[in-house]
Design a protein around this motif. Structure first.
Motif, short mmCIF file in Angstrom:
data_model
loop_
_atom_site.label_atom_id
_atom_site.label_comp_id
_atom_site.label_asym_id
_atom_site.label_seq_id
_atom_site.Cartn_x
_atom_site.Cartn_y
_atom_site.Cartn_z
N GLY A 1 0.80 -1.22 0.00
CA GLY A 1 0.00 0.00 0.00
C GLY A 1 0.83 1.27 0.00
O GLY A 1 0.48 2.26 -0.67
N LEU A 2 1.95 1.29 0.74
CA LEU A 2 2.79 2.49 0.80
C LEU A 2 3.36 2.85 -0.56
O LEU A 2 3.41 4.02 -0.94
CB LEU A 2 3.91 2.29 1.82
N ILE A 3 3.79 1.85 -1.31
CA ILE A 3 4.36 2.08 -2.64
C ILE A 3 3.30 2.64 -3.59
O ILE A 3 3.54 3.59 -4.33
CB ILE A 3 4.94 0.77 -3.19
N ALA A 4 2.11 2.03 -3.56
CA ALA A 4 1.02 2.50 -4.42
C ALA A 4 0.61 3.92 -4.05
O ALA A 4 0.37 4.77 -4.93
CB ALA A 4 -0.17 1.56 -4.30
N LEU A 5 0.56 4.20 -2.77
CA LEU A 5 0.17 5.54 -2.30
C LEU A 5 1.18 6.58 -2.75
O LEU A 5 0.81 7.65 -3.27
CB LEU A 5 0.05 5.53 -0.78
N ASP A 6 2.45 6.29 -2.57
CA ASP A 6 3.51 7.23 -2.95
C ASP A 6 3.44 7.55 -4.44
O ASP A 6 3.55 8.71 -4.85
CB ASP A 6 4.86 6.63 -2.57
N THR A 7 3.25 6.54 -5.26
CA THR A 7 3.24 6.73 -6.72
C THR A 7 1.99 7.49 -7.17
O THR A 7 2.08 8.47 -7.92
CB THR A 7 3.30 5.37 -7.43
N LEU A 8 0.83 7.06 -6.73
CA LEU A 8 -0.41 7.70 -7.15
C LEU A 8 -0.48 9.14 -6.67
O LEU A 8 -0.93 10.03 -7.41
CB LEU A 8 -1.61 6.90 -6.63
#
Length: 530
Positions: A389-396
């Protein structure tokens, strides 16, 4: 559907008064970025000298675009898609593009509020221990090692995130169902004073800590040579732009709920300067506290890591709280402040989506809240309560803000002022209903200066992302979660534009009448008595 069912034929929801609108607009503007973004940006871009381009950006871009949003929403009485369509039917697509951005931001923004809610609970007992980095990334988020064997996307849920995330969505749906005055306004009238008091206690305590002066010196010592760096000016415009909630539908929607004869320009100044004032206030508190932490760790201030973003809030600040006397109290105050700041912004973001679908499909606010909140909640849980989730949040978050919102701002200024030629009309509207009059400088700022500066920001950011990538993530992943998200926003906007409205949208008559002033009728000649 008949004209009787159109928004103009039905009583439109309204704020109960000017105070409710101002507090709600401030609540939307004051969010997580005010606390964790501004201090770091200022520190990295000239310290005290950064305040010069920051204030110039506020006056030449922040306030003018805020007024533009207010004028569009108030004059054309609708959410972003409806108001923009009433300017020109071709502009509706931009409105739905803004709705798509708000929907995407809401989906991941709730995850950060869930983190803050968890850490509020962890404050009682300082459960993060001595190694706050390991606690946040490994023990709490269970971040997957995307550089190793773990996949970029999993359904390996993290209960510590999942449970508060579901709670945040339930409360959000209830508030949206209650409407503008009964839901959004009540939350902001309650939370904004509480936020100011809670954070005020934190700032006062931080200023009394040993080493606080070192932190303030680091923040405010001016590096005047930085003013010659174009990137510092870009950072200033970016900070103002992202912190004021402008150009992606929020303030258009909020202004549409104001009464016909409501003052717009003076409250706009209150909102803009209150937002900037809170940023400065937060910067003082955060850097005073960081100065204390540097002293306790026996390092120079410049050697501290994690002085902005989520790492500041969930790694650095817990370490700081553990060193403070009565740390439990101040940890609870800090994370409680994050929850309140995030929540007031979240409900404003989702109101953009809810209002747009209520008007497009002629559905009730409760149905819109349940459907939109339900869909967004499911996507939020699937995407941001897992180990990736952290990776997806950072990118989006990077693409939605730096590409999506900036593109929206440039298009809004160019389409409304140059293509639609509505700059003079909107300036007339602001001056007709407001006590504080605005001059030709406003048209220049929204028609020339703001789109040029923001266009420069956009081109620079796109070039950097294409050449250098982002965060060390795989190019294919950035193509899906980053550029793919922008493409999805565009497709969504086009499809919703092609969807028929459930009522006639062209029967709206803007008030006050502008044509009378543009082309005044000749006076009747008086007959001389014989």
């Amino acid at each position: 559907m008949s004209a009787e069912n159109s928004p103009d034929a039905r009583p439109r929801e309204e704020w109960t008064g000017q105070l409710g609108f101002i507090l709600s607009a401030i609540g939307s503007a004051v969010g997580l970025g005010n606390i964790w973004r501004f201090p770091g940006v200022a520190y990295e871009n000239g310290g005290g000298a950064f305040l010069v381009p920051y204030l110039i950006a506020l006056v030449t871009a922040g306030i003018p675009i805020l007024y533009l949003d207010y004028a569009i929403g108030h004059r054309f009485r609708g959410s972003s898609p409806l108001a923009l369509r009433r300017i020109s039917r071709w502009f509706e697509t931009l409105g739905w593009f803004q709705v798509a951005i708000c929907f995407a931001i809401a989906v991941y923004y709730t995850a950060v509020i869930a983190w803050a809610l968890s850490f509020f609970w962890y404050s009682f007992g300082l459960r993060w221990g001595d190694d706050t980095t390991t606690f946040f990334l490994v023990d709490y988020l269970r971040v997957a090692d995307v550089g190793g064997a773990d996949p970029w996307f999993t359904l390996d849920f993290v209960p510590a995130v999942l449970i508060p995330l579901v709670l945040v969505w339930v409360v959000t749906i209830v508030i949206l169902s209650a409407g503008v005055a009964g839901g959004l306004q009540r939350v902001n009238v309650l939370f904004m004073p509480l936020l100011l008091v809670a954070f005020g206690v934190l700032v006062i305590r931080a200023l009394t800590l040993p080493g606080a002066a070192d932190g303030l010196n680091a923040l405010f010592t001016p590096d005047w040579s930085s003013l010659r760096d174009a990137n510092v000016w870009i950072a200033a415009y970016g900070q103002i732009f992202f912190s004021l909630s402008i150009a992606f539908g929020i303030m258009i929607t909020y202004a549409s709920y104001r009464r016909r004869r409501a003052n717009l320009t003076s409250p706009g100044l209150v909102v803009a300067f209150a937002n900037s004032g809170f940023e400065l206030f937060a910067g003082i508190g955060v850097f005073a506290a960081l100065g204390f932490l540097a002293g306790r760790q026996g390092v120079a201030f410049g050697e501290l890591e994690g002085i902005s973003g989520p790492i500041l809030s969930f790694v650095t600040f817990p370490a700081l709280v553990s060193e403070m006397p009565a740390g439990t109290l101040f940890g609870a105050l800090f994370f409680g402040s994050l929850v309140m700041a995030g929540f007031t912004s979240l409900v404003s973001i989702l109101q953009v989506v809810s209002a747009a679908f209520q008007e497009k499909l002629a559905i009730s606010r409760r149905r819109a809240a349940l459907v939109i909140g339900g869909v967004a909640g499911v996507l939020s849980v699937l995407g941001f309560s897992t180990t990736t989730g952290l990776i997806a949040l950072d990118t989006l978050d990077n693409w939605a803000n730096n590409i999506g919102i900036v593109s929206s701002a440039v298009l809004l200024c160019v389409l409304v002022v140059w293509v639609g030629r509505r700059g003079a009309e909107l300036r007339f509207h602001l001056n007709s209903v407001s006590t504080l009059q605005i001059g030709g400088w406003w048209t220049f700022c929204v028609g020339v200066l703001a789109p040029v500066v923001l266009g420069w920001m956009l081109v620079s950011r796109v070039r950097t992302l294409l050449v250098e990538g982002y965060g060390g993530y795989a190019p294919w992943y950035l193509g899906v979660m980053g550029w793919g998200a922008i493409a999805a926003f565009v497709v969504f906007a086009v499809l919703l534009t092609l969807t028929p409205w459930r009522f006639p949208v062209g029967d709206h008559t803007p008030w006050p009448r502008y044509d009378k002033f543009v082309a005044p009728q000749p006076r009747e000649r008086k007959e001389t008595p014989a």
